[in-house]
Design a protein around this motif. Structure first.
Motif, PDB file in Angstrom:
ATOM      1  N   GLU A  20      49.903  50.005  43.862  1.00 45.55           N
ATOM      2  CA  GLU A  20      49.516  50.437  45.198  1.00 45.55           C
ATOM      3  C   GLU A  20      48.918  51.845  45.199  1.00 45.55           C
ATOM      4  N   ALA A  21      49.123  52.588  44.116  1.00 49.68           N
ATOM      5  CA  ALA A  21      48.587  53.947  44.025  1.00 49.68           C
ATOM      6  C   ALA A  21      47.102  53.965  43.674  1.00 49.68           C
ATOM      7  N   VAL A  22      46.554  52.793  43.347  1.00 48.94           N
ATOM      8  CA  VAL A  22      45.155  52.711  42.919  1.00 48.94           C
ATOM      9  C   VAL A  22      44.330  52.046  44.015  1.00 48.94           C
ATOM     10  N   ASN A  23      43.305  52.756  44.480  1.00 52.52           N
ATOM     11  CA  ASN A  23      42.406  52.245  45.519  1.00 52.52           C
ATOM     12  C   ASN A  23      41.101  51.768  44.888  1.00 52.52           C
ATOM     13  N   VAL A  24      40.690  50.574  45.244  1.00 50.46           N
ATOM     14  CA  VAL A  24      39.437  50.016  44.744  1.00 50.46           C
ATOM     15  C   VAL A  24      38.326  50.309  45.754  1.00 50.46           C
ATOM     16  N   ALA A  81      47.337  47.243  33.924  1.00 54.79           N
ATOM     17  CA  ALA A  81      47.143  48.611  33.429  1.00 54.79           C
ATOM     18  C   ALA A  81      48.246  49.526  33.935  1.00 54.79           C
ATOM     19  N   CYS A  82      48.676  49.318  35.169  1.00 52.10           N
ATOM     20  CA  CYS A  82      49.748  50.137  35.722  1.00 52.10           C
ATOM     21  C   CYS A  82      51.076  49.855  35.025  1.00 52.10           C
ATOM     22  N   GLU A  83      51.326  48.603  34.696  1.00 53.43           N
ATOM     23  CA  GLU A  83      52.556  48.245  33.996  1.00 53.43           C
ATOM     24  C   GLU A  83      52.665  48.972  32.663  1.00 53.43           C
ATOM     25  N   LYS A  84      51.541  49.142  31.984  1.00 51.16           N
ATOM     26  CA  LYS A  84      51.537  49.790  30.675  1.00 51.16           C
ATOM     27  C   LYS A  84      51.931  51.257  30.754  1.00 51.16           C
ATOM     28  N   THR A  85      51.737  51.855  31.919  1.00 43.30           N
ATOM     29  CA  THR A  85      51.989  53.296  32.049  1.00 43.30           C
ATOM     30  C   THR A  85      53.047  53.629  33.094  1.00 43.30           C
ATOM     31  N   PHE A 104      37.955  40.267  43.491  1.00 47.24           N
ATOM     32  CA  PHE A 104      38.923  41.277  43.908  1.00 47.24           C
ATOM     33  C   PHE A 104      40.318  40.943  43.396  1.00 47.24           C
ATOM     34  N   LEU A 105      40.702  39.691  43.503  1.00 49.33           N
ATOM     35  CA  LEU A 105      42.015  39.280  43.014  1.00 49.33           C
ATOM     36  C   LEU A 105      42.127  39.491  41.508  1.00 49.33           C
ATOM     37  N   SER A 106      41.045  39.187  40.774  1.00 55.01           N
ATOM     38  CA  SER A 106      41.041  39.387  39.324  1.00 55.01           C
ATOM     39  C   SER A 106      41.158  40.867  38.971  1.00 55.01           C
ATOM     40  N   ILE A 107      40.430  41.708  39.693  1.00 57.81           N
ATOM     41  CA  ILE A 107      40.477  43.155  39.427  1.00 57.81           C
ATOM     42  C   ILE A 107      41.853  43.715  39.767  1.00 57.81           C
ATOM     43  N   GLN A 108      42.436  43.246  40.865  1.00 56.19           N
ATOM     44  CA  GLN A 108      43.782  43.695  41.219  1.00 56.19           C
ATOM     45  C   GLN A 108      44.792  43.329  40.140  1.00 56.19           C
ATOM     46  N   SER A 122      29.312  46.023  40.112  1.00 57.08           N
ATOM     47  CA  SER A 122      28.876  44.713  39.610  1.00 57.08           C
ATOM     48  C   SER A 122      30.024  43.747  39.373  1.00 57.08           C
ATOM     49  N   ALA A 123      31.163  44.227  38.878  1.00 55.52           N
ATOM     50  CA  ALA A 123      32.282  43.329  38.594  1.00 55.52           C
ATOM     51  C   ALA A 123      32.975  42.840  39.863  1.00 55.52           C
ATOM     52  N   LEU A 124      32.656  43.447  40.995  1.00 52.26           N
ATOM     53  CA  LEU A 124      33.329  43.105  42.239  1.00 52.26           C
ATOM     54  C   LEU A 124      32.399  42.430  43.239  1.00 52.26           C
ATOM     55  N   VAL A 125      31.289  43.073  43.545  1.00 52.02           N
ATOM     56  CA  VAL A 125      30.376  42.540  44.571  1.00 52.02           C
ATOM     57  C   VAL A 125      29.043  42.079  44.005  1.00 52.02           C
ATOM     58  N   GLY A 126      28.830  42.247  42.704  1.00 53.71           N
ATOM     59  CA  GLY A 126      27.576  41.846  42.101  1.00 53.71           C
ATOM     60  C   GLY A 126      26.489  42.886  42.297  1.00 53.71           C
TER      61      GLY A 126
END
Length: 226
Positions: free
Chosen positions: A26-30, A17-21, A7-11, A220-224
């Motif tokens: 905080e506007a993105v919900n996982v 990605a947000c910095e680029k745009t 989760f920390l890695s995905i955040q 898969s990238a988060l919880v397997g």
């Protein structure tokens, strides 16, 4: 790694990605997609601070929701059969796959309270026959027709991108959904504020975030997968 580390890695990837745009992370919900994992793994996700849990089967999702009745915000992200709406209502806070009037009618019939079900209209942007959803050209008329069902609130649009090797290849589909969302939002429909975008999964969520996703569905990238 465990769910918390994932989760920390995905955040961090979302933040980049947000910095680029110029967006706020905080506007993105996982949404943690737990359809292939155990109750214990789902508990680990909740303990890691993940608020949004996604399931694509009513039975499995209902079991997990009942096990954690006071925790999390629950999303039904799979194709929903009308006959299973009765069991879904009251257990899920969001539906990501509204794609036909008969489903809206059943939600209206089974609604249990004054609050509408938060729904994403599923749009088949890619046009693939294997994917559910209405066509972009039909979306506006479909959303207009949903005013007849006060138990349904259209909070946004959802799409599933094609499976590709290079995530950049799906950018046009995410961009198209964002443009369509903007068109709906401009109409200011009381029943369809349509501010959200549910798009992006484990392999392409960064591109989806760059294109405006507010909910990304990551399994898969988060919880397997087990």
């Amino acid at each position: 790694m465990g769910v918390k580390e994932n989760f920390l890695s995905i955040q961090e990837r979302i933040r980049h990605a947000c910095e680029k745009t110029g967006r706020e992370p905080e506007a993105v919900n996982v949404v943690a997609v737990t359809k292939y994992v155990s109750l214990e793994r789902t508990r680990e996700a909740l303990h890691a601070g993940i608020r949004h849990i996604g399931e694509n089967r009513v039975e499995g999702g209902a079991e997990k929701r009942d096990a954690f009745p006071d925790r999390g915000t629950w999303h039904f992200i799979g194709s929903l059969q009308s006959r299973k709406v009765k069991r879904m209502i009251g257990r899920f806070d969001y539906l990501h796959s509204l794609d036909r009037l008969s489903l809206a009618k059943e939600i209206q019939k089974r609604s249990e309270g004054p609050e509408p079900l938060k729904c994403f209209v599923q749009v088949n942007v890619s046009g693939e026959e294997s994917k559910a959803g209405i066509s972009p050209d039909e979306t506006m008329a479909f959303i207009q027709s949903l005013r007849e069902y006060p138990a349904v609130q259209v909070v946004g649009l959802m799409t599933m991108a094609p499976a590709v090797d290079n995530p950049e290849d799906v950018r046009p589909y995410f961009s198209k959904l964002r443009e369509l969302r903007d068109e709906v939002e401009k109409r200011n429909y009381p029943h369809a504020p349509c501010r959200e975008l549910s798009m992006g999964m484990s392999g392409d969520f960064e591109v989806a975030v760059e294109e405006g996703a507010t909910f990304v569905r990551i399994g898969s990238a988060l919880v397997g997968t087990s």
